[in-house]
Design a protein around this motif. Structure first.
Motif, short mmCIF file in Angstrom:
data_model
loop_
_atom_site.label_atom_id
_atom_site.label_comp_id
_atom_site.label_asym_id
_atom_site.label_seq_id
_atom_site.Cartn_x
_atom_site.Cartn_y
_atom_site.Cartn_z
N GLY A 1 0.79 -1.22 0.00
CA GLY A 1 0.00 0.00 0.00
C GLY A 1 0.83 1.28 0.00
O GLY A 1 2.06 1.26 -0.04
N GLY A 2 0.11 2.40 0.05
CA GLY A 2 0.78 3.71 0.12
C GLY A 2 1.55 4.04 -1.12
O GLY A 2 1.16 3.74 -2.25
N GLY A 3 2.70 4.66 -0.95
CA GLY A 3 3.63 5.00 -2.02
C GLY A 3 5.01 5.05 -1.43
O GLY A 3 5.20 5.54 -0.31
N TRP A 4 6.01 4.53 -2.16
CA TRP A 4 7.36 4.45 -1.57
C TRP A 4 8.38 4.14 -2.66
O TRP A 4 8.00 3.82 -3.80
CB TRP A 4 7.41 3.37 -0.49
N TRP A 5 9.65 4.19 -2.28
CA TRP A 5 10.74 3.82 -3.19
C TRP A 5 10.97 2.31 -3.09
O TRP A 5 12.03 1.85 -2.64
CB TRP A 5 12.01 4.59 -2.81
N TYR A 6 9.97 1.55 -3.49
CA TYR A 6 10.04 0.09 -3.34
C TYR A 6 11.12 -0.50 -4.25
O TYR A 6 11.21 -0.17 -5.43
CB TYR A 6 8.69 -0.54 -3.69
N SER A 7 11.93 -1.36 -3.69
CA SER A 7 12.91 -2.14 -4.45
C SER A 7 12.64 -3.60 -4.13
O SER A 7 13.04 -4.09 -3.08
CB SER A 7 14.34 -1.76 -4.03
N LYS A 8 11.94 -4.25 -5.03
CA LYS A 8 11.51 -5.63 -4.77
C LYS A 8 10.86 -5.70 -3.39
O LYS A 8 11.11 -6.61 -2.61
CB LYS A 8 12.68 -6.59 -4.91
N CYS A 9 10.10 -4.67 -3.14
CA CYS A 9 9.29 -4.46 -1.92
C CYS A 9 10.09 -3.99 -0.71
O CYS A 9 9.53 -3.39 0.20
CB CYS A 9 8.47 -5.69 -1.59
N GLY A 10 11.41 -4.21 -0.68
CA GLY A 10 12.28 -3.56 0.28
C GLY A 10 12.01 -3.89 1.75
O GLY A 10 11.18 -4.73 2.09
N SER A 11 12.75 -3.18 2.60
CA SER A 11 12.65 -3.39 4.05
C SER A 11 12.07 -2.18 4.77
O SER A 11 11.91 -2.20 5.99
CB SER A 11 14.03 -3.70 4.63
N ALA A 12 11.79 -1.12 4.02
CA ALA A 12 11.21 0.09 4.62
C ALA A 12 9.99 0.50 3.82
O ALA A 12 9.98 0.45 2.59
CB ALA A 12 12.24 1.22 4.64
N SER A 13 8.96 0.94 4.52
CA SER A 13 7.75 1.46 3.89
C SER A 13 6.93 2.15 4.97
O SER A 13 6.30 1.49 5.79
CB SER A 13 6.93 0.34 3.25
N LEU A 14 6.95 3.48 4.97
CA LEU A 14 6.29 4.23 6.04
C LEU A 14 4.98 4.87 5.60
O LEU A 14 4.37 5.62 6.37
CB LEU A 14 7.23 5.31 6.58
N ASN A 15 4.53 4.55 4.37
CA ASN A 15 3.30 5.15 3.86
C ASN A 15 2.20 4.12 3.62
O ASN A 15 1.23 4.39 2.92
CB ASN A 15 3.58 5.91 2.56
#
Length: 346
Positions: free
Chosen positions: A293-307
């Protein structure tokens, strides 16, 4: 150069000064006509007709407004017939209108150029400035930017993201993430374009700070030097440098293939996450945004997502839901209660 101060009543035959000429003359008229000497110039209103402008800019030491082609000239030495008082008053009032317009324009320009470029500049110039809303104008940017400044003892931070609850949804499209949403004094996203404009000057380096609060009252932070966003053509590509803090380096991730540094931003209608698709255990993921969800600088879904979706304590729904910074705490155990992202010049 004329050094006597004249009031409006003194502008008659005895004063030796009869006209203020606002025009294209390259040199002074009167005693210096043809001599090539410059006109009265910068000090014209500080030295003459003060009464007319006493209530305007009376504190100005001079008039550094570039009136280098304005002249007073003595009638006695030019042979020019003296105007009547009515004609003189009409001419001076006409000049007053022109000068007023010029001064207002220059005053507006001065006000614009005087705007601070960042919150630290405000803090340095006014150490007692409280946290709150301020107008900024970064170098090379024509428009002012309204931001919330979080003032600390030695610097001021520009808040670019803040979340304290679930009232403001962050599942938004590209245009909203580009221009920003929410209330700057409360939960909000400042806007990718504004952050790009703030950080685009390559001669100026920025630090990104991420503050995290969990539902048990614990806190952690992560700071990244040399923070910058690319422009929209790069999908506002994320750039961060050296990490320090207590929350762990979640932007670079728990594994090399999850490094978000250098990736563009993804939203519900713009996919830049690098999945084609991505496989997590037995889960096949086409787009990280659909999972997190949200919007983020996803890199293969990554380890950080605060939105992503905000959840109250114990109410998160899966390992990928909620506000995530998995180098500190995994979503399996909790979703964060509050987050804040801020930037300041180094």
């Amino acid at each position: 150069m004329l050094h006597k101060r004249y009031s409006l009543d003194e502008l008659d035959e005895s004063s030796g000064v009869d006209l203020l000429v606002l025009g294209p003359q390259e040199t002074c008229l009167g005693p210096h006509k043809g001599s090539g000497r410059p006109c009265l110039g910068e000090q014209i209103f500080a030295l003459a007709v003060p009464k007319l402008w006493n209530d305007f800019y009376s504190q100005q030491p001079g008039a550094p407004w570039g009136f280098k082609r304005c002249c007073f000239f003595p009638a006695a030495k030019t042979g020019i017939s003296l105007p009547t008082k009515q004609e003189k008053m009409k001419g001076l009032l006409s000049c007053c209108g022109l000068v007023s317009m010029l001064l207002l324009s220059i005053s507006a320009q001065a006000e614009t150029s005087a705007l601070p470029a960042d919150c630290t500049q405000i803090r340095t110039q006014s150490p007692q400035s409280p946290s709150g809303l301020y107008d900024l104008q970064p170098v090379g940017v024509n428009n002012r930017l309204k931001v919330f400044c979080e003032m600390r003892s030695a610097e001021g931070w520009i808040v670019i993201q803040k979340r304290t609850g679930g009232l403001l949804p962050f599942n938004r499209r590209w245009a909203e993430y580009r221009f920003g949403f929410g209330s700057l004094a409360y939960d909000h996203w400042l806007g990718l374009e504004k952050v790009y404009l703030l950080t685009k000057d390559e001669t100026k380096k920025w630090t990104l700070r991420v503050d995290l609060w969990d539902t048990e009252g614990n806190t952690a932070y992560a700071e990244y030097r040399n923070f910058r966003l690319g422009d929209e053509q790069t999908s506002y590509k994320l750039q961060v440098g050296k990490y320090r803090g207590t929350a762990g380096d979640a932007i670079r991730g728990i594994s090399p293939d999850m490094d978000e540094n250098g990736f563009g931003f993804s939203t519900l209608d713009r996919d830049n996450d690098g999945c084609s698709p991505c496989l997590f255990y037995d889960i096949l993921v086409e787009e990280c945004i659909m999972l997190q969800g949200g919007g983020w600088w996803y890199s293969k879904c990554g380890s950080a997502s605060l939105n992503g979706d905000w959840y109250s304590s114990g109410d998160h729904t899966s390992w990928s839901s909620g506000l995530r910074w998995t180098t500190w705490k995994t979503p399996k155990t909790s979703s964060f209660k509050a987050t804040r992202m801020m930037i300041r010049p180094e």
